[in-house]
Design an enzyme around this catalytic site. Sequence first.
Site: not given
Ligand code: ATP
Length: 330
Positions: A111, A192, A195
């Site tokens: 990041k 990955k 969001k």
């Molecule tokens: P951002 O894009 O805002 O960083 P994010 O999509 O990575 O957000 P988080 O809120 O950081 O989401 O994560 C919430 C939960 O979802 C965490 O436990 C994270 O490990 C899980 N998670 C996020 N993305 C994935 C993915 N692509 N596959 C499986 N688990 C995920």
Amino acid sequence: MKRLLTGLQPTGVITLGNYIGAIKQMVEYQNDYESYIFVADLHSLTVLNDENNIKENTKSLIALYLACGIDPKKNTIFIQSDNEYHTNLAWILECHTYFGELSRMHQFKEKSKKNTNFSAGLFTYPVLMAADILLYDTDLVPVGIDQKQHVEIARDIAIRFNKKYGETFTVPDCLITKSGTKIMDLVTPDKKMSKSAENKRGVIYLLDSESDIRKKIMSATTDSDMLVKYDKENKPGISNLISIYSSLKNVSIEEVEEEFKNSNYGNFKRAVADIVVEELTKIQEKYNYYINSDCIDKILDENIDKVRKIAKDKYDLVKERISIGRSKKL
Ligand code: ATP
Ligand code: LTN
């Protein structure tokens, strides 16, 4: 009873990756553990941008928790910023964490590369997460594999603190999905599914319309050999769709390969789209009910005293251990 705790950031509508990696696991385990699930709104300040409406996203995330099957009678749902002990403890833990350890965190490295003008909060983010976990004597933390390193640093901090000051924190373990699934972006399956991704076409959001879900899955990046076979290295796109299907159907990767051994990619993609639409339509119907009801406020009001009390007791113990605060008359 062992304790389970997890949090998600209110950085936008949650994705299929968040659902499979974190929420689905909470639902699976909610009968067997004392479960806590919160909105990590303080964490979302680390990637603040003008489009983010944290308050609105927070309410929507709680409605999604409920819609996904998080039962408010079995889970204590709360908002991180409603409980000031998270940041209080985080400061003390920061003073017990090395700069070098935080510099090695993959998420920080990634990041901070994207935006070189990053805040100190992005760097100390894992310590606030450690405080979230350690305040509640958490045994297990269900997260996606991308968060494993953060749970490990929480463990290291707890072990170090206990060694120096005596037994204070429960040392947590990470709970990763059985297959260790990381759901990948549909357009660029080496990244990955996130969001906050710039290109929304590779991300399935839990509130996407049926036609958007179908369009995104049907145009997912695949390869040219036309074999539904799990091979992350050489066939990342197809492997990702297999992971999605296997997680939502609760079947093994091998069973998916067997079921689609004679199918072409078009038919396989249609089957993946069907199962995703089926799952998300149910969630969306419930979401529409919860977001328009007053039950979210009721749940938050009921829970805040409980979590604050647990956290205050732990914080007071920590203060005693490190010998700060008021001297008591003997
Ligand atoms: P951002 O894009 O805002 O960083 P994010 O999509 O990575 O957000 P988080 O809120 O950081 O989401 O994560 C919430 C939960 O979802 C965490 O436990 C994270 O490990 C899980 N998670 C996020 N993305 C994935 C993915 N692509 N596959 C499986 N688990 C995920
Ligand atoms: N860092 C996590 C969210 C999070 C969390 C936590 C998860 C904040 N505090 C404590 C589990 C336990 C994320 O980005 N997914």
